[in-house]
Design a protein around this motif. Structure first.
Motif, PDB file in Angstrom:
ATOM      1  N   GLY A   1       1.883   4.974   1.465  1.00  0.00           N
ATOM      2  CA  GLY A   1       0.477   5.038   1.118  1.00  0.00           C
ATOM      3  C   GLY A   1      -0.315   5.950   2.017  1.00  0.00           C
ATOM      4  O   GLY A   1      -1.366   6.452   1.621  1.00  0.00           O
TER       5      GLY A   1
ATOM      6  N   CYS B   1      -2.163   8.463  -6.203  1.00  0.00           N
ATOM      7  CA  CYS B   1      -0.873   7.906  -6.635  1.00  0.00           C
ATOM      8  C   CYS B   1      -0.767   7.939  -8.152  1.00  0.00           C
ATOM      9  O   CYS B   1       0.304   8.260  -8.681  1.00  0.00           O
ATOM     10  CB  CYS B   1      -0.738   6.471  -6.126  1.00  0.00           C
ATOM     11  SG  CYS B   1       0.709   5.601  -6.731  1.00  0.00           S
TER      12      CYS B   1
ATOM     13  N   SER C   1      -2.042   8.053  -1.564  1.00  0.00           N
ATOM     14  CA  SER C   1      -2.790   6.806  -1.614  1.00  0.00           C
ATOM     15  C   SER C   1      -3.572   6.687  -2.909  1.00  0.00           C
ATOM     16  O   SER C   1      -3.841   7.671  -3.587  1.00  0.00           O
ATOM     17  CB  SER C   1      -3.760   6.750  -0.432  1.00  0.00           C
ATOM     18  OG  SER C   1      -4.698   7.795  -0.521  1.00  0.00           O
ATOM     19  N   GLY C   2      -3.905   5.446  -3.242  1.00  0.00           N
ATOM     20  CA  GLY C   2      -4.819   5.088  -4.302  1.00  0.00           C
ATOM     21  C   GLY C   2      -4.844   5.971  -5.531  1.00  0.00           C
ATOM     22  O   GLY C   2      -3.866   6.073  -6.266  1.00  0.00           O
TER      23      GLY C   2
ATOM     24  N   SER D   1       0.810  -1.210   0.000  1.00  0.00           N
ATOM     25  CA  SER D   1       0.000   0.000   0.000  1.00  0.00           C
ATOM     26  C   SER D   1       0.840   1.254   0.000  1.00  0.00           C
ATOM     27  O   SER D   1       0.614   2.176   0.792  1.00  0.00           O
ATOM     28  CB  SER D   1      -0.957   0.007   1.209  1.00  0.00           C
ATOM     29  OG  SER D   1      -1.821  -1.096   1.161  1.00  0.00           O
ATOM     30  N   ASN D   2       1.787   1.294  -0.894  1.00  0.00           N
ATOM     31  CA  ASN D   2       2.606   2.483  -1.096  1.00  0.00           C
ATOM     32  C   ASN D   2       2.540   2.889  -2.558  1.00  0.00           C
ATOM     33  O   ASN D   2       2.162   2.100  -3.421  1.00  0.00           O
ATOM     34  CB  ASN D   2       4.059   2.213  -0.700  1.00  0.00           C
ATOM     35  CG  ASN D   2       4.208   1.987   0.780  1.00  0.00           C
ATOM     36  OD1 ASN D   2       3.785   2.789   1.595  1.00  0.00           O
ATOM     37  ND2 ASN D   2       4.799   0.855   1.146  1.00  0.00           N
ATOM     38  N   CYS D   3       2.929   4.107  -2.812  1.00  0.00           N
ATOM     39  CA  CYS D   3       2.986   4.613  -4.176  1.00  0.00           C
ATOM     40  C   CYS D   3       4.431   4.535  -4.652  1.00  0.00           C
ATOM     41  O   CYS D   3       5.327   5.104  -4.021  1.00  0.00           O
ATOM     42  CB  CYS D   3       2.476   6.050  -4.226  1.00  0.00           C
ATOM     43  SG  CYS D   3       2.340   6.717  -5.889  1.00  0.00           S
TER      44      CYS D   3
ATOM     45  N   TYR E   1       0.397   1.704  -7.591  1.00  0.00           N
ATOM     46  CA  TYR E   1      -0.033   1.726  -6.203  1.00  0.00           C
ATOM     47  C   TYR E   1      -0.011   0.296  -5.717  1.00  0.00           C
ATOM     48  O   TYR E   1      -0.807  -0.542  -6.183  1.00  0.00           O
ATOM     49  CB  TYR E   1      -1.431   2.320  -6.063  1.00  0.00           C
ATOM     50  CG  TYR E   1      -1.879   2.436  -4.631  1.00  0.00           C
ATOM     51  CD1 TYR E   1      -2.935   1.687  -4.132  1.00  0.00           C
ATOM     52  CD2 TYR E   1      -1.208   3.292  -3.763  1.00  0.00           C
ATOM     53  CE1 TYR E   1      -3.332   1.792  -2.819  1.00  0.00           C
ATOM     54  CE2 TYR E   1      -1.594   3.401  -2.431  1.00  0.00           C
ATOM     55  CZ  TYR E   1      -2.649   2.645  -1.970  1.00  0.00           C
ATOM     56  OH  TYR E   1      -3.016   2.750  -0.657  1.00  0.00           O
TER      57      TYR E   1
END
Length: 130
Positions: A101, A109, A105-106, A31-33, A52
């Protein structure tokens, strides 16, 4: 301490392929970019591909769509950039970048720019000759 180590650069003729790797350590990988950027002499740093890692969503710059693929290996904490059909204009220093993240996030990203990333690798040179 977060550390990103790139590898896989080199010299190749036009039409050839290379795979870049970015090994990440020191922070929660999932859960990181993560992203790949490149910078040619005299030009601004350009975003090439983003991922992502929480869900695997990706983004590609128009200049590399259908030729480059960004992917992740969770077990190895590594992000890859497979580059096919390379062109002389792909010649640049390629950098891996990361943002937690919790910060990027999401959906954000996939629109991230260089200033969104707090962690950078040392870069790996890609040279494509015609």
């Amino acid at each position: 301490q977060v550390r990103l180590v790139e590898s896989g650069g080199g010299s190749v003729q036009a039409g050839g392929s290379l795979r870049l790797s970015c090994a990440a350590s020191g922070f929660t990988y999932r859960s990181n970019c993560m992203g790949w950027f490149r910078q040619a002499p005299g030009k601004d740093r350009e975003g090439v591909a983003l991922i992502y890692t929480g869900g695997g969503s990706t983004y590609y710059a128009d200049s590399v769509k259908s030729r480059f693929t960004i992917s992740q290996d969770n077990a190895k904490n590594t992000v890859y950039l497979q580059m096919n059909s390379l062109k002389p204009e792909d010649t640049a220093m390629y950098y891996c970048a990361a943002a937690p993240g919790s910060v990027v996030s999401g959906r954000r990203c996939l629109a991230a720019i260089a200033t969104d990333f707090g962690y950078w690798g040392q870069g790996t040179q890609v040279t494509v000759s015609s």
